[in-house]
Structure formats: structure tokens, C-alpha cells
Design an enzyme around this catalytic site. Structure first.
Site, mmCIF file in Angstrom:
data_model
loop_
_atom_site.group_PDB
_atom_site.id
_atom_site.type_symbol
_atom_site.label_atom_id
_atom_site.label_comp_id
_atom_site.label_asym_id
_atom_site.label_seq_id
_atom_site.Cartn_x
_atom_site.Cartn_y
_atom_site.Cartn_z
ATOM 1 N N PRO A 76 -37.734 -31.834 0.987
ATOM 2 C CG PRO A 76 -39.245 -30.629 2.291
ATOM 3 C CD PRO A 76 -37.883 -30.543 1.683
ATOM 4 C CB CYS A 77 -39.508 -36.230 -2.107
ATOM 5 S SG CYS A 77 -40.426 -37.368 -1.040
ATOM 6 C CD GLN A 78 -43.335 -35.334 1.463
ATOM 7 O OE1 GLN A 78 -42.517 -34.452 1.203
ATOM 8 N NE2 GLN A 78 -43.270 -36.074 2.543
#
Length: 428
Positions: A76-78
Site C-alpha cells: 500500500p502506497c497511501q
């Protein structure tokens, strides 16, 4: 096409639509394990690839992951993106899960590792985040390296920088990053369909927003160079202070009443909360001084207005009816014809962004309103076209609605992953 022996097996963590799976499949590898937290994406993965992913990685025991040769993870990049809250490892559901990867590596010892995330991951928390992850991987025996790539580097007209981390157990042995190939780049038009029937047309509201900015472009004299900085129309006629104080929340109300807010409106309000509502949204923060970049944009916009006031003033009432994000405008087409209907447009939180029709903007985990607009056809890009720009045109089934936008935007670009995996598997 070079291929690997059928015995090469991959594990696909945070699998999404299966970008790493598709890249590995092109190299003759097979996927023996996948996991994905979203049930709808697990359903699609199974329909497209014939393998049902496991669920939440936090509930998976490392020993339950089958033996494999390559661990793939588009984590996940958020938590690490500039566009997010940058909570990093404090985000237990998306940031901290990254450390499940070393646990699986310690148990299964695959020969290779490949991971993908936003470029800011390397710089998050002044580089400490990357250093911590790298050390965790090195502690279980992997030499690690990273490099940024965009689909543009391999002949796909999409501007989408991502950082890729690769690792090899026991140390690299002949690995070389693939060379970038930015010559003879095809036009975006070659990736688009001609008026596809499934395309979503522009709403009357969106057309009105774009026509209003077209009126702005026509109002300016041709001799006036369009600015390279974002146009913030709410700064036209304003003069509130933005350099002297830590926050406008700290300025005495009596003093602020002497200034003008958004579009030059009076700040002569009795209560501070009413006064703050008359300021641009980017001036209402209750902590920290205006950052240097924001100060610069404000100065530039006020100077631009002073220079072209006679052309802007008659137009200004038209833009005030729209949402604040649509009152901002980014012209990334210097030297081109001033016709909004000839470009690729994206309605972003940062403003209405226009780009030349040669490349697509970065496909990110967008909302439906942020899907790129093919202005000359007065429509949004279709999910099939977005998938094509991610080298996923072979997928038979795509998600629909808002889920499609997020899933395709979050996906790993298959062509980039393929090039890196090819180079990794060539090393011995």
C-alpha cells in the site's frame, strides 16, 4: 521472448489486479500464492487468473505461504504518498503490514524479491522509512537496491514514476537494472479507442467549468505568456497577509478586517470563524507558517492579476460559482494553441490540469471525477483504456464503477514489472 523454466514460482502479495502475476506469466513463471485484502479484487483475481488469493496479510502465517522463488509486493502506497497523510508505519492497516514481508522471507527464503511503491517512499520521514525497511530485508539475508521507473521508460505514454526495490538472497550476482528506452515514444492516441460506446460523457457541469477556463484563455492577450505556475483565481484581488504570521488564526481579527480575502471579498466579519470562511481554503490552516512554495504561488498569482487586471476582472465572476478545486488551473502546454478542447485534462484536488495529448497523466487511486478527460472527444477515458496504459489490456474482467478507478490506479504497470523481473531472473 526470453522465458524462465516453468519451475519458477512467485508469491503475489497485495495482489490487486495481478500486475506482477501478468509480468511473471510473460516470463513463463507460475503464481503459487496471492493475497489481497479487498474481497471484490480477490473475486476478480480468481476470474482473471484462476487462483483465489488469501485475504488480509496480517492473518496469514508465513508458513502457510508455499515455497516460491520470487516474492512480489506492490504494498500500500497511501501511508507514504505526498498526496496522503504520510502516516507511514503508524498506519497499522496499510503501513505496518510492510513488515510482514521480512517475516515471510525469513521463513521461505525465496531467491528474489521485487517491491513497488510511490517515489516518495524513499524520502518519507527524511529517508528513515526506507532505511528501516532496507535493514529489515538485509537482516534476513537480502542485498537490496532501488530505482525509479515510469511506463514512459519502456514505450508507454503514461507519466507515472514509481520506485522499485529488488533483492537477492545472499547478494546480487550479475543483476543489472534494465536500460530506459525513451525513444520513439508512441502517442497516447495510439492507446485510445475512437469514441468507444461505453465511455462516460462529460456532464454539463464539467463542460461549464472547462468553457469558463476557455473564456479565461480567450480574454488574455495573445502576447501574454500563460504562467507555468498553477493559476489560483481566488488570489486575484486578494491582499491578506501570508508571510508575517505563523497562521492567520493568530492575527487579531481587528487587523484582518483591513484586508481582502478570496476574489477580493471583504474580511469585515465580526467573528473569526466567519472571517476565515472568506479566505481561500489554502490560507485557513491553524498550524505552521505558509510554506515557501505556497508563498511563491500566492505572490506569482497576485502579480499575474495586477499585470492582466483589465482582462481578468470581467471574467472573474464566472469562476466563482464553481468548487474551489475547479477555481485552480494548471496549463502544462506551453507554446501550444489555447484551446482546452484539444488536450488531456484531469480534474484534481490541486486544480484543472491540462496536458498535451501525447501522454496520459499518472493513473493513481483516483475518484471517478479524476479519470483523465479526452477533451477532443468530450468524454472520460474508459477503464479498458486505463488498463491498456498499465499494460493490462489482456485482462478479460475489469472492476466497474469507483472500484475500477481505484484498482487500475493502484495497479503495478505490467511492462515495467516485466522488464525488471526479466533482468532479475537473468542474474544467477
Amino acid at each position: 521472448m526470453p522465458s524462465t523454466p516453468p519451475s519458477i514460482r512467485i508469491a503475489d502479495l497485495f495482489a490487486g489486479l495481478g500486475g506482477f502475476y501478468l509480468a511473471a506469466k510473460r516470463l513463463g513463471a507460475e503464481c503459487v500464492f496471492a493475497c489481497e485484502i479487498e474481497e471484490s479484487l480477490r473475486d476478480l483475481y480468481e476470474r482473471n487468473h484462476g487462483l483465489r488469493p488469501a485475504g488480509d496479510i496480517r492473518e496469514i502465517e508465513p508458513a502457510d505461504v508455499p515455497e516460491h522463488d520470487v516474492l512480489c509486493a506492490g504494498f500500500p502506497c497511501q501511508p507514504f504518498s505526498k498526496a496522503g497523510d504520510q502516516s507511514g508505519f503508524r498506519d497499522k492497516s496499510r503501513g505496518a503490514v510492510l513488515f510482514r514481508i521480512p517475516e515471510i522471507l525469513r521463513t521461505r527464503r525465496p531467491k528474489y524479491l521485487i517491491m513497488e511503491n510511490v517515489p516518495h517512499f524513499i524520502h518519507h520521514d527524511s529517508g528513515r522509512t526506507y532505511a528501516k525497511v532496507r535493514k529489515a530485508l538485509e537482516d534476513v539475508g537480502y542485498e537490496v537496491d532501488c530505482r525509479e521507473y515510469s511506463p514512459l521508460d519502456f514505450g508507454i505514454p503514461q507519466i507515472r514514476e514509481r520506485v522499485y526495490m529488488v533483492g537477492q538472497y545472499g547478494g546480487f550476482n550479475g543483476f543489472r537494472w534494465p536500460e530506459k528506452m525513451r525513444h520513439a515514444l508512441p502517442s497516447l492516441c495510439e492507446f485510445l479507442d475512437e469514441n468507444p460506446p461505453e465511455a462516460k460523457p462529460l456532464s454539463n457541469q464539467v463542460i461549464a467549468i472547462l468553457e469558463t477556463w476557455q473564456t479565461f484563455l480567450r480574454a488574455l492577450p495573445l502576447s501574454a505568456k500563460l504562467p507555468s505556475f498553477p493559476i489560483w483565481s481566488m488570489e486575484f484581488r486578494s491582499n491578506y497577509p501570508f508571510t508575517k504570521y505563523d497562521s492567520l488564526h493568530r492575527v487579531p481579527v481587528k487587523k484582518l478586517r483591513n484586508f481582502r480575502g478570496s476574489f477580493g471579498c471583504s474580511l469585515n466579519a465580526r467573528l473569526r470563524k466567519d472571517l476565515l470562511l472568506r479566505l481561500p481554503s489554502h490560507a485557513r490552516a491553524d498550524h505552521g507558517a505558509f510554506p515557501r512554495w505556497k508563498q511563491q504561488f500566492i505572490r506569482q498569482n497576485r502579480a499575474f492579476y495586477r499585470e492582466h487586471r483589465s482582462a481578468i476582472d470581467p471574467w472573474l465572476p464566472q469562476i466563482r460559482q464553481f468548487h474551489p478545486s475547479h477555481q485552480k488551473f494548471e496549463w502544462n502546454c506551453q507554446g501550444e494553441e489555447r484551446d482546452v478542447w484539444k488536450y488531456v485534462i484531469q480534474l484534481r484536488a490541486s486544480g484543472v490540469r491540462l496536458k498535451r495529448p501525447t501522454t496520459a497523466p499518472s493513473l493513481v487511486a483516483m475518484t471517478t471525477s479524476q479519470v483523465p478527460i479526452i477533451a477532443w472527444q468530450r468524454r472520460y477515458m474508459t477503464m479498458r483504456e486505463c488498463a491498456r496504459l498499465q499494460s493490462m489490456d489482456s485482462l478479460q474482467y475489469l472492476p466497474s464503477g469507483g472500484r475500477a478507478v481505484r484498482a487500475v490506479g493502484n495497479a503495478v504497470c505490467v511492462e515495467v514489472a516485466y522488464r525488471i523481473l526479466e533482468a532479475l531472473l537473468k542474474s544467477s
